[in-house]
Design an enzyme around this catalytic site. Structure first.
Site, PDB file in Angstrom:
ATOM      1  N   GLU A 282      -5.024 -10.305  -8.059  1.00 12.67           N
ATOM      2  CA  GLU A 282      -4.460 -11.623  -8.368  1.00 12.67           C
ATOM      3  C   GLU A 282      -5.347 -12.810  -7.955  1.00 12.67           C
ATOM      4  OE1 GLU A 282      -0.278 -11.915  -7.280  1.00 12.67           O
ATOM      5  OE2 GLU A 282       0.061  -9.813  -7.775  1.00 12.67           O
TER       6      GLU A 282
ATOM      7  N   ASP B  11       7.591  -8.736 -10.573  1.00 12.81           N
ATOM      8  CA  ASP B  11       8.114  -9.178  -9.286  1.00 12.81           C
ATOM      9  C   ASP B  11       9.385  -9.995  -9.457  1.00 12.81           C
ATOM     10  OD1 ASP B  11       6.008  -8.081  -7.803  1.00 12.81           O
ATOM     11  OD2 ASP B  11       4.744  -9.829  -8.159  1.00 12.81           O
TER      12      ASP B  11
ATOM     13  N   ARG C 218      -0.143 -32.372   2.645  1.00 15.15           N
ATOM     14  CA  ARG C 218       0.011 -31.166   3.485  1.00 15.15           C
ATOM     15  C   ARG C 218      -0.762 -31.263   4.795  1.00 15.15           C
ATOM     16  NH1 ARG C 218      -1.645 -26.269  -0.024  1.00 15.15           N
ATOM     17  NH2 ARG C 218      -3.077 -27.808  -0.867  1.00 15.15           N
TER      18      ARG C 218
ATOM     19  N   ILE D 141       1.244  -4.718  -2.991  1.00 15.11           N
ATOM     20  CA  ILE D 141       2.240  -5.472  -3.763  1.00 15.11           C
ATOM     21  C   ILE D 141       1.570  -6.338  -4.827  1.00 15.11           C
ATOM     22  CG2 ILE D 141       4.226  -7.033  -3.537  1.00 15.11           C
ATOM     23  CD1 ILE D 141       4.565  -4.234  -2.279  1.00 15.11           C
ATOM     24  N   GLY D 142       0.273  -6.488  -4.762  1.00 18.43           N
ATOM     25  CA  GLY D 142      -0.385  -7.194  -5.863  1.00 18.43           C
ATOM     26  C   GLY D 142      -1.551  -8.057  -5.441  1.00 18.43           C
TER      27      GLY D 142
ATOM     28  N   HIS E 169       9.317  -5.832  -7.348  1.00 15.07           N
ATOM     29  CA  HIS E 169       9.155  -6.072  -5.918  1.00 15.07           C
ATOM     30  C   HIS E 169      10.091  -7.181  -5.496  1.00 15.07           C
ATOM     31  CE1 HIS E 169       7.564  -7.294  -2.094  1.00 15.07           C
ATOM     32  NE2 HIS E 169       7.325  -8.490  -2.583  1.00 15.07           N
TER      33      HIS E 169
ATOM     34  N   HIS F 192       3.583 -11.170   6.966  1.00 21.55           N
ATOM     35  CA  HIS F 192       3.782 -12.556   7.401  1.00 21.55           C
ATOM     36  C   HIS F 192       3.217 -12.778   8.793  1.00 21.55           C
ATOM     37  CE1 HIS F 192       6.965 -11.839   4.376  1.00 21.55           C
ATOM     38  NE2 HIS F 192       6.564 -13.014   3.961  1.00 21.55           N
TER      39      HIS F 192
ATOM     40  N   LYS G 226      15.963 -16.722   4.396  1.00 24.40           N
ATOM     41  CA  LYS G 226      16.101 -17.928   3.582  1.00 24.40           C
ATOM     42  C   LYS G 226      17.199 -18.840   4.118  1.00 24.40           C
ATOM     43  CE  LYS G 226      13.585 -16.010   0.215  1.00 24.40           C
ATOM     44  NZ  LYS G 226      12.388 -16.492  -0.395  1.00 24.40           N
TER      45      LYS G 226
HETATM   46  N1  GLN Z   1       2.652  -9.806  -6.548  1.00 23.38           N
HETATM   47  C1  GLN Z   1       2.831 -10.900  -5.635  1.00 23.38           C
HETATM   48  C2  GLN Z   1       1.761 -10.822  -4.556  1.00 23.38           C
HETATM   49  O1  GLN Z   1       1.377  -9.746  -4.224  1.00 23.38           O
HETATM   50  C3  GLN Z   1       4.172 -10.855  -4.979  1.00 23.38           C
HETATM   51  C4  GLN Z   1       4.360 -11.963  -4.016  1.00 23.38           C
HETATM   52  C5  GLN Z   1       5.758 -12.110  -3.515  1.00 23.38           C
HETATM   53  O2  GLN Z   1       6.537 -11.222  -3.621  1.00 23.38           O
HETATM   54  N2  GLN Z   1       6.074 -13.229  -2.953  1.00 23.38           N
HETATM   55  O3  GLN Z   1       1.353 -11.838  -4.013  1.00 23.38           O
HETATM   56 ZN    ZN Z   2       7.158 -10.300  -1.654  1.00 21.04          ZN
END
Ligand code: GLN
Ligand code: ZN
Length: 759
Positions: free
Chosen positions: A488, A603, A16, A435-436, A645, A698, A116
Site C-alpha cells: 500500500e 477492509d 497538525r 493486513i496490507g 479486516h 499501535h 472508539k
Molecule cells: N489494509 C489497511 C492497512 O493495512 C487496513 C488498515 C486498517 O484497518 N485501519 O493499512
Molecule cells: Zn485495522
C-alpha cells in the site's frame, strides 16, 4: 441575551503542530519543555480563535487523550506504571502507548486498551479499574490550563468528564462492578470542583454523553446519586450530553440538580420540544444547534426558524453551541486554497462553525436584520449545494434502485468454496499474512509530496512506488510469509486513496481530525452521487503479483468503511450513499478477479463504529451495512477467496451480522485484550476462517515468539486450528521497518511452532 459557547476545540492544530511535536518528542529529539511549549502555544491560539464566545472551553486540550487526562486527574493509573522511573509525563505516555520517550525496549509495558469514543472515529484510552481502585485528586493539569486561560483574558469554562460517564467508559480488570466505585469517586470530583471554584471558575462543563445511550436502572440511579452529591459544589454545573437523543433518559437529564443542561439539537431536534417541557425554570438550556460532527455549512435561516421560538421561551436561559465538541471537525477552512470554489462554499470547519454560532447569537439577540448580509450569503451557499448538478447523477440513482438481493449472494456456501480455494492456494496450517500496509517511510511521503507539487512526474512516481512494492515483496519472501501484500505504498490513506478516484468526492488539504494520540485522519468529503470512472488498484496489484509465486492479496477498502471515515453528505440517507459505494467497489473486485488476483481483502475496519449508539437502532444499520459489503464482495467465483479486516474484535453483539457478511477469512484485532475478546466464539460458532491479531501494531513493542504462540494457542481453544490465520492486529503503515521485521520474524516463527505442535 442568549449566550454563545463552545464545548471543545480541536487540539491537534491547523497544521497538525501537536502531532509533529509529539512525534519529535517520542523520538527523543525534543525536551519535555519543548513539547509543553508547543502545547501552550496551541492552547493560546485556540483561545484566540474563540474570543467572540461568552464561554470558552478550557481543559479540552490534551497531549494524547482527554479520557486519559481524566484518569490522571483522578489518580487512577494502572498498577504497572507504579514505581517506574521518570516524570508524570513518562507515565502518561507509558499508559497511552506502552512506553515513554526515555524507555528502551526492555522496560516498556503494555499500553492501555484503546477504543472508539462513542460513535466517532476518535479513540480514547480505556480507564482500568478493579474492586481495589482508589482515586486521589491531581488537579495540576486543569488548574494550570485554567490559570493560563485567565491570564490570556479568556472567559474560561473548565471542561471535565462527568463521574458516571467516566465509570461507564472504564473497564473492570477483575469481576467487580465498576459502578460500585462511584462512592469512592464522588469525593474526588467534589474536591476537583472546589479547586476549580477556588481558582475562579464560575461554570464547569461536566460531560455526560453516556446519557444518550440506553442505560440500565442502576446506571440511571448513579446519575441521581452523583449529582445529588455534587450539587453542593460552589461552581455552576453545565451538564453536557451529546451525540444523540436522550429518549428515556430525558426526564432524568432534565431533572438532575445542576444549573444547566446541554443537548444535541442536531441529532435531537425532534426532542427539543420535550426538553423544553421538562426543564425546570431555574436552568440554563444550552442548545447544540450547529453540527459538530460534519463539515457542511449550517442552514442558518432554517435554524433560526426553529431556534427563535426556543429563544422566546427561554430568554436569558438560552445558550447556543455546537452539538458536541469540535474535536471531530478540522480546524480552519481558510487553509483550503485548492478546494473547488463551489464545494468550498458549502463547507464550514471549526473556526467557521464558531462564526456561524456568532451569527446565530446576533440574530437571536438583535434580530435577523443585524446579520442580514451573513444570512443572505448563507442562503446562496445552501441553495447552490441543493441544486448543484455535481451532486445529483440520475444514472447512479437509477442503478441503486435496480439492486436485487442476488447481487449480494456468493455462488456456493463457504464449505464448498473453501475446498476449492484450498485446492489451488495450497496454504499450510496457520497461514501467515499481514493486513496490507507496510511502513509509510519518509521517502514514500516525500515522493508523494513531490508528485503533488509537480516536482516529480507521474512516471517517476510510479517507478518509485514500484520500487517500494518490490522491497515489500522481497522482505515478505525473506520472512517466509504465506500470503503476501503489495504494501500500500501508493496509498496516502485507505479511504482517501479510493475517494480520490471516485466521482462524488472532494478533498481538503488540511482537513485533519485526530483519530488517536498523534494520529490524524483527513476524511474525504462525499458530496455527491458516487461512480467509478476506471479501475483503481488493478495495475499495482498485478505488478506485485508479477514479482512472486506466492499468492498476492488484492487490497480494497469496503463501502461501509469508506462511508464511515468520510464526511458524508447529509441530504440523503447514509444507506443510499453506502449502496452507491458498494457498487463502485464491486466493479473493482470483479476487475481484480478478472486480472487473476485470487485473494481479495476488503477492509471493513470501521463497520462496528458506525453502529448507532442505541441498540434499538442497530439492526437497521447492520442490515444495510452488511448488504453493502455483500454487494461489494460477493460477485466473485467460488475459487476467489474474500478476506475482510476489522480493527477490533468486540463482536459479541454483532457476530451474526459479521458471519452474514460471508467473507471467507476475517482478520481482527485481539492482541491487547489477550484473546479475551474471542470468548464470543465459544457460544457462536463462527463458520469461516479467522486471523486474530498477535502483534499490537499501535505500540512500538515487538511481540516475542512465545507471546504469539501463547495467544494463538488460546485462540485455538475457541476456533479450530484449521480455520486460524496468523497475522498482526492491523496494517503496519505507522510502524518502522526496524520494528516490523523482527515482529514479523517472530510471528512467522510462532506459526512454525504452532504447526509443529499441531503435528
Ligand atoms: N489494509 C489497511 C492497512 O493495512 C487496513 C488498515 C486498517 O484497518 N485501519 O493499512
Ligand atoms: Zn485495522
Amino acid at each position: 441575551m442568549a449566550l454563545i459557547h463552545n464545548l471543545g476545540f480541536p487540539r491537534i492544530g491547523a497544521r497538525r503542530e501537536l502531532k509533529f511535536a509529539l512525534e519529535t518528542f517520542w523520538k527523543g529529539q525534543a525536551s519535555d519543555a519543548e513539547l509543553l511549549g508547543t502545547a501552550k502555544q496551541l492552547r493560546t491560539h485556540n483561545w484566540q480563535a474563540q474570543q467572540a464566545l461568552d464561554w470558552v472551553p478550557v481543559g479540552d486540550f490534551s497531549l494524547y487523550d482527554q479520557v486519559l487526562d481524566m484518569s490522571f486527574t483522578l489518580g487512577n493509573l494502572p498498577d504497572r506504571v507504579e514505581g517506574l522511573e521518570g516524570s508524570e509525563l513518562d507515565n502518561y505516555f507509558r499508559v497511552a502507548r506502552g512506553r515513554s520517550a526515555n524507555d528502551t525496549d526492555c522496560n516498556c509495558i503494555h499500553a492501555g486498551e484503546m477504543t472508539k469514543w462513542f460513535d466517532t472515529n476518535y479513540h480514547y484510552i480505556v480507564p482500568e479499574v478493579t474492586a481495589n481502585t482508589t482515586f486521589s485528586l491531581n488537579a495540576e493539569r486543569i488548574l494550570s490550563q485554567l490559570a493560563e486561560a485567565q491570564a490570556a483574558g479568556v472567559k474560561a469554562k473548565p471542561v471535565i468528564i462527568g463521574p458516571v460517564t467516566y465509570l461507564w467508559l472504564s473497564k473492570e480488570k477483575d469481576t467487580s462492578n465498576r459502578l460500585d466505585l462511584l462512592s469512592k469517586l464522588l469525593p474526588v470530583y467534589g474536591q476537583l470542583l472546589d479547586k476549580l471554584a477556588d481558582a475562579g471558575a464560575e461554570w464547569v462543563q461536566i460531560d455526560e454523553p453516556a446519557l444518550v445511550t440506553e442505560l440500565d436502572e442502576d446506571w440511571q440511579r448513579a446519575f441521581e446519586t452523583a449529582y445529588h452529591v455534587l450539587r453542593s459544589s460552589r461552581v455552576k454545573l453545565l451538564l453536557a450530553t451529546y451525540f444523540g437523543t436522550l429518549k428515556e433518559n430525558l426526564r432524568l437529564a432534565c431533572n438532575l440538580p445542576v444549573d444547566g443542561l446541554h443537548v444535541d439539537a442536531v441529532r435531537g431536534r425532534d426532542e427539543l420540544r420535550v426538553v423544553l417541557d421538562w426543564l425546570p425554570e431555574y436552568k440554563v438550556l444550552s442548545v447544540g444547534a450547529i453540527n459538530g460532527r460534519n463539515i457542511w455549512k449550517t442552514d442558518l435561516n432554517a435554524t433560526l426558524d426553529w431556534l427563535e421560538p426556543v429563544a422566546q421561551k427561554l430568554g436569558e436561559r438560552l445558550w447556543i453551541a455546537p452539538s458536541c465538541s469540535l474535536l471531530h471537525v478540522p480546524v480552519d477552512l481558510d487553509s483550503e486554497q485548492k478546494l473547488d470554489t463551489d464545494i468550498r462554499s458549502w463547507l464550514a470547519f471549526a473556526k467557521q462553525k464558531l462564526a456561524e454560532l456568532s451569527v446565530l447569537g446576533k440574530a437571536i439577540n438583535q434580530g435577523r436584520a443585524a446579520v442580514g448580509d451573513e444570512l443572505a450569503a448563507n442562503k446562496v451557499a445552501v441553495d447552490s449545494r441543493k441544486n448543484s448538478e455535481r451532486v445529483h447523477n440520475p444514472q447512479v440513482k437509477a442503478t441503486v434502485k435496480n439492486i436485487t438481493a442476488e447481487l449480494g449472494q456468493r455462488q456456493s456456501p463457504y464449505v464448498e468454496r473453501i475446498a476449492k480455494q484450498r485446492a489451488h492456494l495450497k496454504l499450510p496450517l496457520y497461514p501467515t499474512t499481514t493486513i496490507g500496509s507496510f511502513p509509510q517511510t519518509p521517502d514514500i511521503r516525500k515522493a508523494r509530496l513531490a508528485l503533488k507539487k509537480q516536482e516529480m512526474s507521474a512516471e517517476q512516481y510510479t517507478a518509485t512506488m514500484r520500487a517500494e512494492i518490490e522491497h515489500a515483496v522481497s522482505e515478505q519472501e525473506k520472512l517466509g510469509l504465506d500470503v503476501l501484500v503489495h504494501g500500500e505504498a501508493e496509498r496516502n490513506d485507505m479511504v482517501e486513496y479510493f475517494g480520490e478516484q471516485l466521482e462524488g468526492y472532494a478533498f481538503s488539504q488540511f482537513g485533519w481530525v485526530q483519530s488517536y494520540g498523534s494520529r490524524c485522519v483527513k476524511p474525504p468529503i462525499l458530496f455527491g452521487d458516487i461512480s467509478r470512472p476506471k479501475a483503481m488498484t488493478v495495475e499495482w496489484i498485478q505488478y506485485a503479483q508479477s514479482l512472486t509465486d506466492k499468492p498476492m492479496k488484492g487490497m480494497l477498502t469496503g463501502p461501509v468503511t469508506i462511508l464511515n471515515w468520510s464526511f458524508v453528505r447529509d441530504d440523503q440517507p447514509r444507506s443510499e450513499s453506502c449502496l452507491q459505494l458498494a457498487l463502485a467497489v464491486r466493479q473493482e473486485v470483479l476487475d481484480l478477479e478478472a486480472a487473476g488476483v485470487n485473494i481479495i481483502q476488503i477492509d471493513e475496519a470501521a463497520l462496528r463504529e458506525g453502529l448507532p449508539l442505541r441498540k434499538s437502532a442497530w439492526q437497521s444499520y447492520l442490515d444495510w451495512a452488511v448488504e453493502s459489503f455483500r454487494i461489494a464482495a460477493n460477485g466473485v467465483a467460488d475459487e476467489t477467496q474474500i478476506h475482510t479486516h476489522m480493527c477490533y474484535s468486540e463482536f459479541n453483539d454483532i457476530i451474526e451480522a459479521i458471519a452474514h457478511m460471508d467473507a471467507d477469512v476475517i482478520t481482527i484485532e485481539t492482541s491487547r485484550s489477550d484473546m479475551e475478546l474471542l470468548n464470543v466464539f465459544e457460544e457462536f460458532e463462527y463458520p469461516n476462517e479467522i486471523g486474530p491479531g498477535v502483534y499490537d501494531i499501535h505500540s512500538p513493542n515487538i511481540p516475542s515468539v512465545e507471546q504469539a504462540v501463547k495467544l494463538m494457542t488460546k485462540a485455538a481453544e475457541r476456533i479450530p486450528a484449521e480455520r486460524l490465520w496468523v497475522n498482526p492486529d492491523c496494517g503496519l503503515k505507522t510502524r518502522q521497518w526496524e520494528e516490523v521485521i523482527p515482529a514479523l520474524q517472530n510471528m512467522v516463527s510462532a506459526a512454525k511452532t504452532l504447526r509443529k505442535n499441531a503435528g
